[in-house]
Write an enzyme that holds these catalytic residues in place. Structure first.
Site, PDB file in Angstrom:
ATOM      1  N   ARG A 178       0.791  -1.231   0.000  1.00 19.69           N
ATOM      2  CA  ARG A 178       0.000   0.000   0.000  1.00 19.69           C
ATOM      3  C   ARG A 178       0.835   1.299   0.000  1.00 19.69           C
ATOM      4  NH1 ARG A 178      -5.167   0.201   3.633  1.00 19.69           N
ATOM      5  NH2 ARG A 178      -5.145  -1.928   2.946  1.00 19.69           N
ATOM      6  N   LYS A 232       1.901 -18.419   6.342  1.00 22.30           N
ATOM      7  CA  LYS A 232       1.022 -18.927   7.375  1.00 22.30           C
ATOM      8  C   LYS A 232       0.451 -17.771   8.205  1.00 22.30           C
ATOM      9  CE  LYS A 232       2.811 -19.628  11.444  1.00 22.30           C
ATOM     10  NZ  LYS A 232       3.440 -18.481  12.109  1.00 22.30           N
ATOM     11  N   HIS A 242       4.297 -25.450  12.730  1.00 21.72           N
ATOM     12  CA  HIS A 242       5.676 -25.881  12.983  1.00 21.72           C
ATOM     13  C   HIS A 242       5.762 -27.174  13.797  1.00 21.72           C
ATOM     14  CE1 HIS A 242       6.360 -22.016  11.371  1.00 21.72           C
ATOM     15  NE2 HIS A 242       6.356 -21.320  12.482  1.00 21.72           N
ATOM     16  N   LYS A 261       6.224 -18.841  24.466  1.00 23.70           N
ATOM     17  CA  LYS A 261       6.997 -17.594  24.411  1.00 23.70           C
ATOM     18  C   LYS A 261       7.460 -17.258  25.828  1.00 23.70           C
ATOM     19  CE  LYS A 261       5.686 -15.932  20.153  1.00 23.70           C
ATOM     20  NZ  LYS A 261       6.675 -16.090  19.099  1.00 23.70           N
TER      21      LYS A 261
HETATM   22  C1  BG6 Z   1       6.829 -17.867  13.365  1.00 21.10           C
HETATM   23  C2  BG6 Z   1       5.883 -17.439  14.444  1.00 21.10           C
HETATM   24  O1  BG6 Z   1       6.160 -18.633  12.404  1.00 21.10           O
HETATM   25  O2  BG6 Z   1       7.867 -18.646  13.931  1.00 21.10           O
HETATM   26  C3  BG6 Z   1       6.642 -16.657  15.505  1.00 21.10           C
HETATM   27  O3  BG6 Z   1       4.872 -16.631  13.887  1.00 21.10           O
HETATM   28  C4  BG6 Z   1       7.802 -17.455  16.030  1.00 21.10           C
HETATM   29  O4  BG6 Z   1       5.790 -16.307  16.577  1.00 21.10           O
HETATM   30  C5  BG6 Z   1       8.651 -17.960  14.881  1.00 21.10           C
HETATM   31  O5  BG6 Z   1       8.566 -16.603  16.861  1.00 21.10           O
HETATM   32  C6  BG6 Z   1       9.713 -18.896  15.365  1.00 21.10           C
HETATM   33  O6  BG6 Z   1      10.588 -19.159  14.325  1.00 21.10           O
HETATM   34  P1  BG6 Z   1      12.077 -19.583  14.608  1.00 21.10           P
HETATM   35  O7  BG6 Z   1      12.627 -19.859  13.257  1.00 21.10           O
HETATM   36  O8  BG6 Z   1      12.733 -18.440  15.320  1.00 21.10           O
HETATM   37  O9  BG6 Z   1      12.004 -20.788  15.476  1.00 21.10           O
END
Ligand code: BG6
Length: 492
Positions: free
Chosen positions: A46, A151, A243, A333
């Site tokens: 945008r 995602k 994941h 987290k």
């Molecule tokens: C992302 C999530 O897909 O993956 C995040 O939206 C997360 O919240 C991240 O922090 C973690 O990725 P990585 O590669 O740091 O393990």
């Protein structure tokens, strides 16, 4: 002579993902000479930027967010491939302008391929795809067309199905690349090599030898400036549905016939199909959801938010190989450490012949597949302590990428995935049926949190999550293991 050209159009080109990951990955690929010759990268978002201002914005991102030692002269050459067009994802006329811009750049001679990367808020996925179709941008008249979709793909089973329908109205499944960046991680791909390029592990890889499997994806960071998105999603949509379930399928899948995309993806979907469904009661009482203390004070979080930032649960894979072996998964987290690891705990030897104190038992062998930040694996086994009778001690045998491949930096996940999408290899992308199976598994958990049946338990930032997560394993006579990155003999 008529040649072939390729354009990547990044929708959401000024956002975080583009600046932190996509452009740095494309630049790295350019430095390694792995991009198609003459590749064009067109940013579409945008805000209004000139090409030059957009290049500058991306250059700032490279410096701010990556550890890459970027040579400005190389960047300057690379950035000539970058251009920008301001436009609205919901406005058909802006897509017509995008088509005209592309056609102008492509000329009329030769093949002109297009990769559309949807790095946009999920609520715009459907409309953006519709506009790609309606504007003619997606028509395979002059070359191939592919779409990469970030995602989360949907918010639950129903919305994912609807989105699949919307996407399939414009693109065939063979053109759709749903991304999960975990699959681009070297250590995740190494799970395939570890299991299927070595003869010694696979015979142990089943219910006869494995007692349980634990998958941890712990993050030290809190939700930070992503709270606006996160509060609407929560840990189940953000980490579990994608994941964590990806890691589970890589560990539990049967050997595919080949690495061909469908062989691999068929085996992974079968794992998801084998996972025992939770009843609403099990989803509420057999799982642990947590929220770190202080989450409610984060900017953009609703004052009474019940969004979980932590989840731990047990799954059963009801098939021949895994019957009776629990899979424990946890992610959160603001935890004590950043660590993604898969622990395979083996069964103890059937007969104990070594002297032990009453109540003591042998420590089981443990294989820890360390995905990040420690990258490698540890195999824990029992040894005899010298000169102390038959006293036993657990020791680790370890492999680390860092020391084994000193001169070879591990690339960012997006490098591999972008390269695969450009080359037309969807093996490490998610097929529509996989997405839907994933939602089918987590939907009961989402329903429990969203209808108020389960409120997250508060945990201390910097801890390993709510105590109830330990009880979940204790009920089964087990404990969580933490091996990767922790050197020595003891579990953290
Ligand atoms: C992302 C999530 O897909 O993956 C995040 O939206 C997360 O919240 C991240 O922090 C973690 O990725 P990585 O590669 O740091 O393990």
């Amino acid at each position: 002579m008529a040649g072939e050209s390729t354009s990547i159009v990044i929708l959401g080109a000024t956002g975080d993902l583009a600046r932190r990951k996509l452009l740095p990955a494309l630049f790295q690929l350019a430095c390694k000479e792995r991009l198609p010759r003459g590749l064009r990268i067109i940013g579409f978002s945008r805000p209004e930027y000139t090409d030059e201002a957009y290049r500058e914005l991306m250059w700032e991102g490279m410096q701010e967010f990556t550890d890459l030692a970027v040579r400005k002269d190389r960047w300057t050459v690379f950035s000539q491939a970058l251009s920008y067009l301001g436009g609205d994802f919901g406005a058909p006329k802006d897509f017509t302008r995008l088509r005209q811009r592309l056609e102008q750049m492509e000329g009329t001679e030769g093949k002109a391929n297009r990769l559309f990367y949807l790095s946009i808020a999920p609520r715009f996925f459907a409309i953006a795809v519709k506009n790609l179709g309606a504007s003619g941008l997606a028509a395979e008249d002059t070359g191939w067309r592919r779409v990469v979709i970030e995602k989360p793909f949907g918010r639950d089973l129903e919305s994912a199905r609807a989105l699949n329908r919307d996407v399939h109205a414009v693109f065939d499944e063979r053109q759709v690349y749903r991304i999960d960046h975990y699959l681009g991680k070297e250590t995740v791909q190494n799970l395939l090599v570890f299991r299927f390029a070595n003869g010694i592990f696979e015979p142990l890889w089943d219910r006869n030898c494995v007692d349980n499997v634990q998958i941890t994806a712990a993050e030290k960071v809190s939700v930070g400036d992503r709270a606006g998105y996160y509060d609407q999603s929560g840990v189940v949509r953000d980490m579990v549905q994608n994941h964590l379930l990806q890691l589970l399928t890589m560990v539990a899948m049967e050997p595919p016939v080949s690495l061909d995309a469908d062989s691999l993806r068929n085996r992974k979907v079968e794992v998801l199909q084998s996972i025992r469904r939770w009843t609403p009661d099990e989803a509420t009482h057999g799982t642990v959801l947590g929220q770190y203390d202080g989450y409610l004070g984060e900017a953009d979080v609703a004052a009474d938010s019940a969004t979980p930032t932590y989840a731990a649960f047990r799954l059963h894979v009801d098939n021949w190989r895994w019957q009776g072996v629990p899979f424990y998964l946890r992610t959160g987290k603001a935890m004590a450490d950043k660590a993604t690891e898969i622990v395979i705990e083996f069964r103890r030897p059937p007969h104990l012949m070594f002297p032990m104190s009453p109540g003591e038992d042998l420590t089981p062998n443990i294989l820890s597949l360390c995905l990040q930040p420690d990258e490698g694996f540890h195999l824990r086994f029992e040894v005899k302590v010298p000169d102390q009778g038959m006293t036993l001690r657990s020791k680790d045998m370890a492999f680390h990428y860092e020391s084994a491949f000193r001169d070879q930096a591990i690339p960012e996940a997006y490098e591999r995935l972008l390269q695969d999408a450009l080359e037309g290899d969807p093996s490490l992308f998610i097929r529509s049926d996989h997405i839907e199976e994933g939602w089918r598994i987590v939907d009961p958990l989402l329903q429990g949190t969203e209808n108020g049946a389960q409120r997250p338990q508060i945990y201390e930032p910097g801890s390993w999550g709510p105590e109830a997560a330990d009880s979940l394993l204790a009920e089964d006579g087990r404990t969580w293991h933490r091996v990767c990155g922790v050197h020595g003999d003891v579990d953290a």
